[in-house]
Design a protein around this motif. Structure first.
Motif, short mmCIF file in Angstrom:
data_model
loop_
_atom_site.label_atom_id
_atom_site.label_comp_id
_atom_site.label_asym_id
_atom_site.label_seq_id
_atom_site.Cartn_x
_atom_site.Cartn_y
_atom_site.Cartn_z
N ALA A 13 -19.69 4.77 -21.39
CA ALA A 13 -19.93 4.55 -22.82
C ALA A 13 -21.41 4.63 -23.16
N GLN A 14 -22.28 4.16 -22.27
CA GLN A 14 -23.71 4.15 -22.55
C GLN A 14 -24.36 5.53 -22.36
N SER A 15 -23.80 6.30 -21.44
CA SER A 15 -24.39 7.63 -21.19
C SER A 15 -23.61 8.75 -21.86
N LEU A 16 -22.33 8.46 -22.24
CA LEU A 16 -21.42 9.47 -22.78
C LEU A 16 -21.38 10.70 -21.88
N SER A 17 -21.40 10.41 -20.58
CA SER A 17 -21.37 11.49 -19.58
C SER A 17 -20.75 10.95 -18.31
N ALA A 38 -7.02 3.94 -15.19
CA ALA A 38 -6.32 2.68 -14.92
C ALA A 38 -6.65 1.63 -15.99
N LEU A 39 -7.89 1.60 -16.45
CA LEU A 39 -8.29 0.67 -17.50
C LEU A 39 -7.55 1.00 -18.79
N GLU A 40 -7.51 2.27 -19.14
CA GLU A 40 -6.84 2.69 -20.38
C GLU A 40 -5.34 2.38 -20.31
N GLU A 41 -4.73 2.64 -19.16
CA GLU A 41 -3.30 2.36 -19.03
C GLU A 41 -3.03 0.86 -19.11
N GLY A 42 -3.94 0.07 -18.55
CA GLY A 42 -3.77 -1.37 -18.61
C GLY A 42 -3.89 -1.90 -20.03
N LEU A 43 -4.78 -1.30 -20.82
CA LEU A 43 -4.99 -1.76 -22.20
C LEU A 43 -3.99 -1.14 -23.17
N GLY A 44 -3.41 0.01 -22.79
CA GLY A 44 -2.39 0.63 -23.64
C GLY A 44 -2.87 1.75 -24.53
N GLY A 45 -4.06 2.30 -24.30
CA GLY A 45 -4.53 3.40 -25.14
C GLY A 45 -5.82 4.00 -24.63
N ARG A 46 -6.25 5.08 -25.26
CA ARG A 46 -7.45 5.79 -24.81
C ARG A 46 -8.72 5.12 -25.34
N LEU A 57 -16.56 7.89 -27.70
CA LEU A 57 -15.75 6.69 -27.74
C LEU A 57 -14.71 6.77 -28.85
N THR A 58 -13.51 6.31 -28.58
CA THR A 58 -12.53 6.16 -29.64
C THR A 58 -12.87 4.90 -30.44
N ALA A 59 -12.14 4.66 -31.50
CA ALA A 59 -12.37 3.44 -32.29
C ALA A 59 -12.15 2.19 -31.43
N GLU A 60 -11.11 2.26 -30.58
CA GLU A 60 -10.84 1.14 -29.69
C GLU A 60 -11.95 0.98 -28.65
N GLY A 61 -12.48 2.11 -28.20
CA GLY A 61 -13.59 2.07 -27.25
C GLY A 61 -14.83 1.45 -27.87
N SER A 63 -14.86 -0.78 -30.23
CA SER A 63 -14.65 -2.23 -30.37
C SER A 63 -14.76 -2.94 -29.02
N LEU A 64 -14.45 -2.23 -27.94
CA LEU A 64 -14.54 -2.84 -26.61
C LEU A 64 -15.99 -2.93 -26.13
N LEU A 65 -16.85 -2.03 -26.58
CA LEU A 65 -18.21 -1.92 -26.05
C LEU A 65 -19.00 -3.24 -26.11
N PRO A 66 -19.12 -3.90 -27.28
CA PRO A 66 -19.92 -5.15 -27.30
C PRO A 66 -19.28 -6.26 -26.45
N LEU A 67 -17.93 -6.27 -26.43
CA LEU A 67 -17.25 -7.28 -25.62
C LEU A 67 -17.52 -7.03 -24.13
N ALA A 68 -17.47 -5.76 -23.72
CA ALA A 68 -17.72 -5.42 -22.32
C ALA A 68 -19.14 -5.79 -21.91
N ARG A 69 -20.11 -5.55 -22.79
CA ARG A 69 -21.49 -5.91 -22.49
C ARG A 69 -21.62 -7.42 -22.27
N ARG A 70 -20.96 -8.18 -23.16
CA ARG A 70 -21.03 -9.64 -23.06
C ARG A 70 -20.35 -10.14 -21.78
N LEU A 71 -19.19 -9.56 -21.46
CA LEU A 71 -18.46 -9.97 -20.26
C LEU A 71 -19.28 -9.72 -19.00
#
Length: 299
Positions: A13-17, A38-46, A57-61, A63-71
């Motif tokens: 997500a940070q490098s988009l590569s 595996a992450l996408e399948e676990g969450l249920g979408g791309r 990033l998709t819209a869901e991606g 929304s996940l980005l700031p949460l992932a940084r915090r985690l």
């Protein structure tokens, strides 16, 4: 989600590569792709849209980005804090000890501990012997310093030294001229001691009762300091652990070797038997290494 999956997501997500992310994570392209899948399948979408030219990033991606940084930040901080605790660069240890031990022998031990581990905080609960056992048993503290408990105790006891009771008499008493004294002579005087269920009181009564003697108690108190002041004021005599001899002298009384019978009991460290924290283990090791019996005899 696993930490590995979140780190992989952040790298892409940070490098988009995927290629750049592979270099950062030291993973092959296939391994990284499988991790993201595996992450996408676990969450249920791309989480990403990608073609031969770019990654987004998709819209869901998004929304996940700031949460992932915090985690990941929280995970790294927790990992760093635990590492510092294990290496004693930080931490806390809690100890319960009898006031006589906490006020006499413990300070120089804590000075040694602080010199070795300056960033580890120590909390000392100076409470009566019975409360020391209770606090260790209830796991309110990791370590306790007290008299050896009865065999029925569920606590583990590591002896540090043997403490012997000494007589305490007023400075202006004829008894103060003696180098040692027997119980028969001492008990001719009014006796001052701690109130029940004090371990000190119980120990004295049990030892004397076994030899057909009884304490002629005329004054009682909850605190050894009060007992010492009463003796110094000429109200009577007492007997206390040698650990308290320095305190008794400071209060204006004289301590004399006590014999016939000799009343003594081990003082040591109490634990529940569970594995100690790194900080508690370090303090425990210092307590065991100190020659407390020898130090006590020079006070």
């Amino acid at each position: 989600m696993t930490v590995k999956q979140i780190r992989a997501f952040l790298a892409v997500a940070q490098s988009l590569s995927f290629a750049v992310a592979c270099e950062r994570l030291h993973l092959s392209q296939s391994a990284l792709s499988l991790t993201i899948k595996a992450l996408e399948e676990g969450l249920g979408g791309r989480l990403f849209t990608r073609n031969t030219r770019n990654v987004a990033l998709t819209a869901e991606g998004e929304s996940l980005l700031p949460l992932a940084r915090r985690l990941i930040a929280d995970w790294d901080n927790a990992e760093d804090e635990l590492r510092q605790r294990f290496t004693l660069q930080r931490g806390r240890v809690t100890l319960a000890a009898m006031p006589s031990f906490a006020g006499n022998l413990l300070p120089p031990i804590l000075k040694t501990f602080r010199a070795r581990y300056p960033k580890v905080n120590v909390t000392v609960n100076d409470v009566i012997n019975e409360q020391v056992l209770e606090m260790v048993r209830d796991r309110q503290v990791e370590l306790g310093v007290a008299f050896e408990p009865t065999q029925s105790s569920s606590l583990e006891f590591t002896p540090l030294y043997i403490d012997r009771f000494v007589a305490v008499v007023p400075l202006d008493s004829p008894l103060a001229e003696l180098d040692d004294i027997d119980w028969q002579t001492l008990l001719k005087e009014p006796f001052i001691t701690l109130q029940r269920p004090s371990t000190v009181r119980v120990m004295l009564e049990e030892h004397l009762q076994a030899r057909g003697m009884k304490l002629p108690v005329e004054f009682e108190s909850h605190q050894l300091a009060t007992v010492g002041r009463m003796v110094a004021s000429g109200l009577g005599v007492s007997a206390v652990p040698a650990l308290c001899a320095g305190q008794m002298r400071e209060l204006g009384a004289r301590c004399i070797t006590l014999r016939d019978p000799v009343v003594e009991r081990a003082i040591g460290v109490l634990t529940t038997g569970h594995e100690l924290s790194a900080a508690a283990q370090a303090l425990f090791d210092i307590l065991k290494a100190e020659n407390l019996g020898e130090r006590l005899s020079t006070q």
